[in-house]
Design an enzyme around this catalytic site. Structure first.
Site, short mmCIF file in Angstrom:
data_model
loop_
_atom_site.label_atom_id
_atom_site.label_comp_id
_atom_site.label_asym_id
_atom_site.label_seq_id
_atom_site.Cartn_x
_atom_site.Cartn_y
_atom_site.Cartn_z
N GLY A 36 -71.14 7.92 -17.31
CA GLY A 36 -71.11 9.23 -17.98
C GLY A 36 -72.40 9.97 -17.62
O GLY A 36 -73.40 9.34 -17.30
N LEU A 76 -62.92 5.58 -25.37
CA LEU A 76 -62.75 5.87 -23.94
C LEU A 76 -63.72 5.09 -23.06
O LEU A 76 -63.53 5.02 -21.85
CB LEU A 76 -62.96 7.37 -23.67
CG LEU A 76 -61.78 8.32 -23.90
CD1 LEU A 76 -61.47 8.47 -25.39
CD2 LEU A 76 -62.05 9.68 -23.30
N TYR A 149 -59.46 -5.08 -13.13
CA TYR A 149 -59.44 -3.87 -13.95
C TYR A 149 -58.14 -3.80 -14.75
O TYR A 149 -58.16 -3.63 -15.97
CB TYR A 149 -59.59 -2.66 -13.03
CG TYR A 149 -59.64 -1.34 -13.74
CD1 TYR A 149 -60.63 -1.08 -14.69
CD2 TYR A 149 -58.71 -0.36 -13.48
CE1 TYR A 149 -60.67 0.14 -15.34
CE2 TYR A 149 -58.75 0.87 -14.12
CZ TYR A 149 -59.73 1.11 -15.05
OH TYR A 149 -59.77 2.31 -15.70
#
Ligand code: UDP
Length: 326
Positions: A36, A76, A149
């Site tokens: 981020g 998230l 993943y």
């Protein structure tokens, strides 16, 4: 309402924070600023409805504090992008599974509703198109790092749904298909920002494999609208929903379209997967969402076409190029 958004300064997270504030809510964004970026939320920092807390979602004491301060959680925070997953598998698995475990434990303790964002990767290499929520997940071998993943996110889903099953913790799972829009970086491999930046610089547009693999791209504005629409719906608890767009395009067609839209100077270069990622890499051939379930619940229908998405990404990168004097 005050919402906790983990991964709140990421690409999708920052758009979600904006949307929630626009709807009159306040937001506590938790982000360790690893993938981020502070710039994604810098414009929100002087708003009284917004707060950024910089810590990892795996730090249980911090997460617990955040959870007690909020009414509900959008989770998230995650490792992001195939490139990172292939290059840093330990961190990927630890962040995904460990972070979700911490968030769900705190949510369960304080009885806060949770929306968990998952991924279309969990469908794996299923060939049943389109992918519906009840379909089988078809994973590859554990020796192929990409599947870490998908498996880690699938485990997150199991854990979230287990909390619903055992204690009726209000939990909803959102499986996001390829999402694109302003603020997405090509740094972690995402194809559209990469192709656009290659096209604008007149560099070769790198198509991995033979380019016949296809994807459907959703605009982040549509995606965050669906996320806020799902939160707080009692019928959604214990359920999984696909979110995305079902307009399909092959990667070679995408490269050609972006080449034209960015001035037509770039050649298209085909790059074997072994060179692009790692030997033994497996790509998904097709990935199309069945959107009937979310449409039936909240009337979701994507409003942005691929052309809108490309126009937005090109405009953003052109603007940044102008600012940086490119
Ligand atoms: N891709 C490509 N060139 C790039 C980056 C990605 O051809 O420079 C391909 C990638 O192999 C995949 C598709 O574009 O088939 C979408 O990749 P992305 O990493 O954006 O998302 P994925 O769907 O793989 O999660």
């Amino acid at each position: 309402m005050r919402y906790l958004v983990t991964g709140g300064s990421g690409f999708i997270g920052s758009h979600l924070c904006e949307k929630l504030i626009e709807q009159g809510h306040s937001v506590l964004a938790l982000d360790d600023l690893s993938t981020g970026r502070y710039e994604n939320v810098a414009h929100l920092e002087n708003r009284p409805e917004f707060e950024l807390r910089v810590a990892s979602v795996t730090e249980s004491r911090v997460v617990e504090h955040c959870v007690t301060e909020c009414n509900a959680i959008f989770h998230l925070a995650s490792a992001v992008g195939v490139k990172l997953v292939v290059e840093q598998p330990v961190k990927t698995i630890e962040t995904i599974v460990g972070g979700t475990d911490v968030v769900l434990k705190a949510a369960a303790r304080y009885r806060r509703p949770v929306l968990l964002t998952s991924t279309s990767e969990v469908y794996g290499k299923s060939e049943k198109i389109p992918f519906s929520e009840g379909d089988d997940c078809v994973m590859g071998p554990t020796t192929t790092r990409r599947w870490a993943y998908a498996c880690a996110k699938a485990l997150d889903e199991f854990l979230a749904l287990a909390h619903w099953y055992q204690t009726r913790l209000p939990v909803v799972v959102a499986r996001l298909f390829n999402t694109v829009g302003p603020r997405q970086t090509g740094q972690y491999g995402m194809v559209i920002p990469r192709f656009v930046s290659q096209g604008l610089r007149g560099e070769p547009i790198t198509v991995f494999g033979d380019g016949t693999q296809s994807r459907c791209f959703g605009h982040v504005a549509d995606i965050v609208g669906a996320l806020t629409g799902l939160m707080g719906r009692p019928e959604a608890c214990g359920q999984v929903y696909n979110i995305g767009n079902d307009e399909e395009i092959t990667i070679l067609q995408l490269a050609e379209r972006i080449r034209l839209l960015t001035g037509g100077k770039s050649p298209i270069r085909m790059v074997p997967y072994g060179e692009a990622y790692t030997v033994g890499f497996e790509d998904m051939v097709r990935r199309v969402p069945d959107l009937r379930k979310i449409k039936a619940l909240i009337g979701y229908c994507p409003t942005q076409t691929l052309d809108n998405i490309l126009a937005d990404v090109i405009a953003e990168q052109t603007q940044q190029g102008v600012v940086q004097g490119r």
